[in-house]
Scaffold this active site. Structure first.
Site, PDB file in Angstrom:
ATOM      1  N   ASP A   1      38.023  32.767  45.297  1.00  0.00           N
ATOM      2  CA  ASP A   1      36.940  33.450  46.028  1.00  0.00           C
ATOM      3  C   ASP A   1      35.949  32.400  46.518  1.00  0.00           C
ATOM      4  OD1 ASP A   1      37.844  36.084  45.395  1.00  0.00           O
ATOM      5  OD2 ASP A   1      36.776  36.040  43.479  1.00  0.00           O
TER       6      ASP A   1
ATOM      7  N   HIS B   1      36.599  34.591  41.247  1.00  0.00           N
ATOM      8  CA  HIS B   1      37.861  33.898  41.024  1.00  0.00           C
ATOM      9  C   HIS B   1      37.706  32.520  41.663  1.00  0.00           C
ATOM     10  CE1 HIS B   1      39.554  38.160  41.066  1.00  0.00           C
ATOM     11  NE2 HIS B   1      39.749  37.714  39.851  1.00  0.00           N
TER      12      HIS B   1
HETATM   13  C1  GLO Z   1      42.421  43.342  36.449  1.00  0.00           C
HETATM   14  C2  GLO Z   1      41.297  42.608  35.902  1.00  0.00           C
HETATM   15  C3  GLO Z   1      40.708  41.660  36.910  1.00  0.00           C
HETATM   16  C4  GLO Z   1      39.872  40.621  36.216  1.00  0.00           C
HETATM   17  C5  GLO Z   1      39.390  39.568  37.146  1.00  0.00           C
HETATM   18  C6  GLO Z   1      38.556  38.528  36.457  1.00  0.00           C
HETATM   19  O1  GLO Z   1      42.909  44.303  35.928  1.00  0.00           O
HETATM   20  O2  GLO Z   1      40.358  43.473  35.408  1.00  0.00           O
HETATM   21  O3  GLO Z   1      39.941  42.352  37.853  1.00  0.00           O
HETATM   22  O4  GLO Z   1      38.798  41.215  35.589  1.00  0.00           O
HETATM   23  O5  GLO Z   1      40.493  38.979  37.720  1.00  0.00           O
HETATM   24  O6  GLO Z   1      39.344  37.768  35.619  1.00  0.00           O
END
Ligand code: GLO
Ligand code: MG
Length: 347
Positions: free
Chosen positions: A55, A52
């Site tokens: 992150d 993210h």
């Molecule tokens: C939540 C999502 C989340 C995304 C992550 C990347 O349900 O799966 O984990 O995959 O934020 O965009």
């Protein structure tokens, strides 16, 4: 030396090593600092990292600070021999995203979401990736009348276009999920996402990331959505995991609920040559809340191992035998053959 990853490249994001907080209780493990976490990747057989934006660097940092912070993370990746697969703007925690991001009823909040996504593209480019993932967490409603559901689709397309225009090289991977946190999402499946991809300014730069659990929550077999996206040349990443029926998004280890369904996914991916154009096998899996600190990576290494074991099963199948069974329409025998192979009792 034989490739331990069997030709695949594996990735996961730092949020997959969570400290165990849930809706009903606080963290039960220590947060692992990123500098320590990054050392775990190679040891676990992983090649790259998903991020993210926050992150990498906090969302409220200014331009100069952000640049320095991103460069620091890039050096850390380089030192470990890791690459960044993708970045995703976290468009669901900030006060300006309470009512959605690109579909918010507030024009200034919509602008915030686009600006934040542009900044995320820049972070990605500095980390060496063109892949921007949009998980549209709050693009939906708790009640139908809260927003205009027709205009919402257009607002999402407009936002994607703004990002495509901002960076002529960016590739946008849309990650669908039918519910949670919202009661109902505007674009609940990968197929919906592919539909709007064709209506954007540059469909060749808009694809999907498919998460197994999200397809299951929509009542679909993930392998079906994957095959559909592959036909469109739009399956650019995956979040493999598992999900026990229609409840909260569980992010269980890949293959841990339904081995047959996991096999279907590996069968489709492997036979379509997934990964040969640089696509990665990502996992989006959570450690159980009961997991002890020392075992914090097991759900990841297990998911990777289950995937590789299923690759072995797919590769061990006799293609001619399958063709013959298809020709004679003996699908009961084909089923017996597949289940036998899955149980290591091929006959
Ligand atoms: C939540 C999502 C989340 C995304 C992550 C990347 O349900 O799966 O984990 O995959 O934020 O965009
Ligand atoms: Mg995901």
């Amino acid at each position: 030396m034989a490739d331990a990853n069997k030709g695949y490249r594996f990735t996961f994001g730092p949020w997959n090593l969570s400290a165990g907080a849930d809706m009903f209780g606080p963290a039960v493990r220590k947060e692992i600092p990123f500098s320590r976490m990054i050392k775990l990747y190679k040891r676990l057989g992983f090649d790259g990292v998903q991020f993210h934006d926050d992150d990498v660097v906090p969302a409220d940092w200014g331009a100069a600070e952000t640049q320095r912070g991103v460069r620091r993370v890039k050096r850390m990746l380089d030192n470990e021999g890791l690459f960044c697969e993708l970045v995703a703007p976290r468009l669901w925690e900030h006060p300006k995203t309470i009512d959605g991001a690109f579909t918010s009823n507030s024009a200034s909040d919509r602008r915030y979401a686009i600006e934040r996504s542009k900044r995320t593209i820049d972070i990605g480019r500095a980390l060496g990736t063109k892949n921007l993932v949009l998980w549209l967490a709050r693009e939906g409603t708790y009640i139908r009348e809260a927003k205009d559901p027709v205009a919402a689709v257009g607002a999402i397309v407009d936002a994607i276009n703004a990002l495509l225009e901002y960076d002529p090289d960016v590739r946008i991977l849309l990650e669908a999920k039918p519910n949670e946190p919202m009661d109902s999402s505007y674009l609940p499946t990968a197929a919906h996402m592919i539909g709007i991809a064709y209506r954007t300014a540059d469909p060749s730069r808009v694809g999907v990331l498919i998460e197994s659990a999200h397809a299951i929550l929509a009542g679909l077999d993930p392998s079906e959505e994957m095959a559909y996206a592959i036909w469109h040349d739009k399956l650019w990443s995956v979040h493999l995991n598992d999900q026990n029926g229609l409840k909260f998004d569980e992010d269980k280890a890949f293959g841990s609920v339904d081995l047959r369904r996991a096999f279907n996914q590996v069968w489709v991916l492997e036979r379509a040559g997934y990964g040969q154009n640089g696509e990665c096998v990502g996992f989006d899996v959570k450690p159980m809340r009961t997991t002890k600190q020392a075992d914090i990576t097991k759900h990841l290494s297990n998911s990777r191992q289950f995937f590789l074991d299923l690759v072995d099963v797919v590769r061990s199948l006799d293609g001619e035998r399958i063709e013959k069974l298809r020709r004679s329409r003996d699908y009961a025998e084909l089923e017996r053959y597949i289940l036998g192979a899955l149980m290591g009792r091929e006959r």
